[in-house]
Design a protein around this motif. Structure first.
Motif, PDB file in Angstrom:
ATOM      1  N   ASN A  77       0.839  -1.037   0.100  1.00 47.93           N
ATOM      2  CA  ASN A  77      -0.025   0.043   0.046  1.00 47.93           C
ATOM      3  C   ASN A  77       0.777   1.290   0.123  1.00 47.93           C
ATOM      4  O   ASN A  77       2.008   1.398   0.471  1.00 47.93           O
ATOM      5  N   ILE A  78       0.356   2.284  -0.569  1.00 50.85           N
ATOM      6  CA  ILE A  78       0.913   3.573  -0.609  1.00 50.85           C
ATOM      7  C   ILE A  78       0.328   4.312   0.600  1.00 50.85           C
ATOM      8  O   ILE A  78      -0.846   4.389   1.051  1.00 50.85           O
ATOM      9  N   TYR A  79       1.145   4.865   1.564  1.00 50.33           N
ATOM     10  CA  TYR A  79       0.516   5.530   2.550  1.00 50.33           C
ATOM     11  C   TYR A  79       0.820   7.063   2.622  1.00 50.33           C
ATOM     12  O   TYR A  79       1.869   7.342   2.269  1.00 50.33           O
ATOM     13  N   ILE A  80      -0.172   7.823   2.785  1.00 51.18           N
ATOM     14  CA  ILE A  80      -0.044   9.357   2.794  1.00 51.18           C
ATOM     15  C   ILE A  80      -0.142   9.955   4.179  1.00 51.18           C
ATOM     16  O   ILE A  80      -1.356   9.721   4.691  1.00 51.18           O
ATOM     17  N   VAL A  81       0.566  10.512   4.803  1.00 48.48           N
ATOM     18  CA  VAL A  81       0.403  11.134   6.077  1.00 48.48           C
ATOM     19  C   VAL A  81       0.704  12.658   6.183  1.00 48.48           C
ATOM     20  O   VAL A  81       1.640  12.957   5.400  1.00 48.48           O
ATOM     21  N   GLU A  82      -0.298  13.382   6.668  1.00 45.67           N
ATOM     22  CA  GLU A  82      -0.381  14.803   6.452  1.00 45.67           C
ATOM     23  C   GLU A  82      -0.042  15.415   8.067  1.00 45.67           C
ATOM     24  O   GLU A  82      -0.906  14.875   8.752  1.00 45.67           O
ATOM     25  N   TRP A  83       0.805  16.206   8.128  1.00 43.09           N
ATOM     26  CA  TRP A  83       0.994  16.586   9.611  1.00 43.09           C
ATOM     27  C   TRP A  83       0.834  18.213   9.422  1.00 43.09           C
ATOM     28  O   TRP A  83       1.175  18.774   8.709  1.00 43.09           O
TER      29      TRP A  83
END
Lengths: 443, 109
Positions: A214-220
């Motif tokens: 999976n591709i994970y996208i985390v926005e902080w």
């Protein structure tokens, strides 16, 4: 009045038709009905006729899409947390036990105090008042202590409880807090995705590896983001994953003016990516070591690019003041910068570097077929391995030309050709600088 | 959308928190307060307001309870939490500095 309340309620229900039936939905309907009825009555009191008041009340609701999304998210969480309710309560029971024993401990001194006070009451009712007061006063201390002691565990337990609820639910758009920042998580299967397109205005971009497919996208972010302003993640039909900061037109204003800021972390499965494109105004771009790409294209204003690739086929960079530090380049390189420095390493086949005040520092494991480097005030430093011969065409004004290779050249000339071994038949490189130095060294 | 409405939208949460600093209140009263203090120039769309309530509650900045109005109507009241007060203070501070920056950048040299 009853009928108008019903009419308003019906209208709200039909507006929220896309929301799944849930406790959250009926609460929203109750609340909106109450509000709109109050508003309706106010408008009538101001002299408006019934039909106009009804129309105005309904048109004032606005766009309910976000509200519907919220209801659906909490409905999903509701059903999820019912599904694994025990897990959510884990730890809670244990801490409640601790609270109970704290209360029990406090109970004993109170009991004793009352016991002590009982005697004096029997003896003389009037005289007993004092000791009772004293006893209560004495008991107050331990009770307060116990309550004080219990406060911490109760708070912790409640925190853990909400955390557990959060864990069992899976609402990807809701923020979780970590290290004092808000994070928004998204994940997507990498099936059929060959390239990534990233657009940001304000904030850093970090690309790392995910442990699965999976591709994970985390926005902080430092402040919570409305859904409108969270990163948009879409997959185009041609297999390109697009990640862009902020969903709405308003987002670009907020991010552009620096009112909002978010960093993006993108975790990609370990495979060879056809291309990654990053476009940012001010953020730094960082690739975790070992990424493998057919092509990487980066455009940034003041941000730095750092990429320690296992293999990077074609590299294109445009920076203004940002520095480029890229190793593992294996193909064509085209790098442009105004004041940023360009540091490249690998086995590039063709290199074109243009700078104004930036330096070029290029380290080649094999001889590039072509090399074209130009700067105004920067230095040009190129390291190449021992080889059968090459020639350079150079142009400089105040700088010097130095080389580890025994170049046949006209001494102190501003412009000309220099040859190493049978260079005339070999690759011809061009160097141009006004005030910088040119230095060609052996790896 | 104009800059004004976009900017206001970005401060929805903080505006609601500010209204609640004075005491617990419910949706219509909060919105009416906004309308009154802006001289009728601004009020929230209900959808915006109630979405913001949900979001603020989820983030622990406000909490809510149902009041009994006696007439059979249910009215939901909102109260600001300690965390909400802190977030509100922080937002106002950030806005002050943003305002200064914008003033500096948008005023004539």
């Amino acid at each position: 009045m009853e009928t108008i309340r019903d009419n308003i309620r019906d209208a709200i229900e039909s507006l929220l038709v896309d929301a799944v039936d849930s406790a959250a939905k009926s609460e929203v309907i109750d609340e909106l009905t109450d509000t709109l009825c109050a508003k309706y009555e106010d408008l009538l009191a101001q002299g408006m006729d019934e039909d106009s008041a009804f129309d105005q009340v309904l048109s004032g609701i606005g766009d309910v899409d976000e509200l519907v999304a919220f209801i659906n998210a909490s409905a999903a969480q509701e059903s999820q947390s019912h599904f694994d309710f025990d897990a959510a309560f884990q730890g809670f029971e244990q801490i409640m036990g601790q609270v109970k024993s704290a209360i029990n401990q406090a109970k004993e001194p109170i009991k004793d105090a009352f016991h002590q006070a009982k005697g004096p009451i029997k003896d003389a009712v009037h005289q007993a008042k004092g000791p009772i007061k004293d006893a209560v006063n004495q008991a107050k201390g331990p009770v307060m202590d116990a309550v004080h002691q219990a406060k911490g565990p109760i708070k912790d337990a409640a925190k853990e409880f909400t955390e557990n609820i959060r864990k069992v639910g899976h609402d990807f758009n809701a923020a979780t807090r970590s290290h004092g920042q808000y994070r928004y998580d998204r994940s997507i299967s990498s099936d059929g995705i060959r390239g990534i397109d990233i657009h940001t205005t304000s904030g850093d971009v970090t690309v790392g590896f995910s442990e699965d497919d999976n591709i994970y996208i985390v926005e902080w972010t430092k402040t919570p983001l409305e859904e409108d302003h969270q990163a948009e993640v879409t997959v185009r039909p041609d297999g390109v994953l697009c990640v862009s900061q902020g969903r709405s037109a308003a987002s670009s204003i907020f991010f552009g003016w620096g009112m909002l800021n978010s960093d993006l972390e993108i975790f990609l499965p370990r495979k060879n990516w056809s291309f990654v494109r990053v476009n940012t105004s001010s953020g730094d771009i960082d690739f975790g070591p070992g990424i493998s790409l057919d092509s990487l294209s980066v455009r940034t204003g003041s941000g730095d690019l750092s990429c320690q690739a296992a293999a990077c086929g074609a590299l294109t960079t445009h920076t203004i003041s940002g520095d480029v530090n890229c190793s593992g380049v294996t193909g064509t390189v085209s790098a442009e910068s105004t004041s940023g420095d360009i540091l490249l390493a690998g086995t590039p086949t063709q290199v074109s570097a243009k700078m104004i005040s930036g330096d070029l520092n290029l380290r080649c494991g094999s001889m590039p077929q072509s090399l074209d480097a130009a700067t105004v005030s920067g230095d040009l430093r190129v390291a190449i391995p021992e080889n059968d011969g090459f020639s350079i065409r150079y142009r400089k004004v105040s700088g010097s030309l130095q080389s580890d290779f025994n170049l046949m050249t006209t001494l102190n000339s501003h412009e000309g050709e220099a040859v190493y071994r049978s260079g005339s038949l070999r690759p011809a490189y061009t160097f141009s600088t006004t005030s910088g130095d040119i230095r060609i060294t052996r790896v | 959308m104009s800059i004004t409405s976009d900017t206001l939208r970005g401060h929805t949460d903080a505006i609601i928190l500010t209204r609640l600093l004075a005491g617990d209140s419910y949706g219509y009263a909060i919105n009416k307060g906004v309308q009154e203090c802006t001289g009728g120039a601004h009020s929230f769309k209900e959808a915006t307001l109630y979405t913001a309530f949900r979001r603020l509650e989820e983030n622990g900045l406000i909490r809510s309870y149902w009041g009994d109005e006696g007439s059979g109507a249910r009215r939901r009241y909102y109260a600001i939490t300690a965390e909400g007060r802190q977030a509100c203070r922080q937002h106002v501070e950030e806005w002050e500095s943003t305002k200064h920056l914008l003033d500096a950048m948008l005023s004539d040299a």
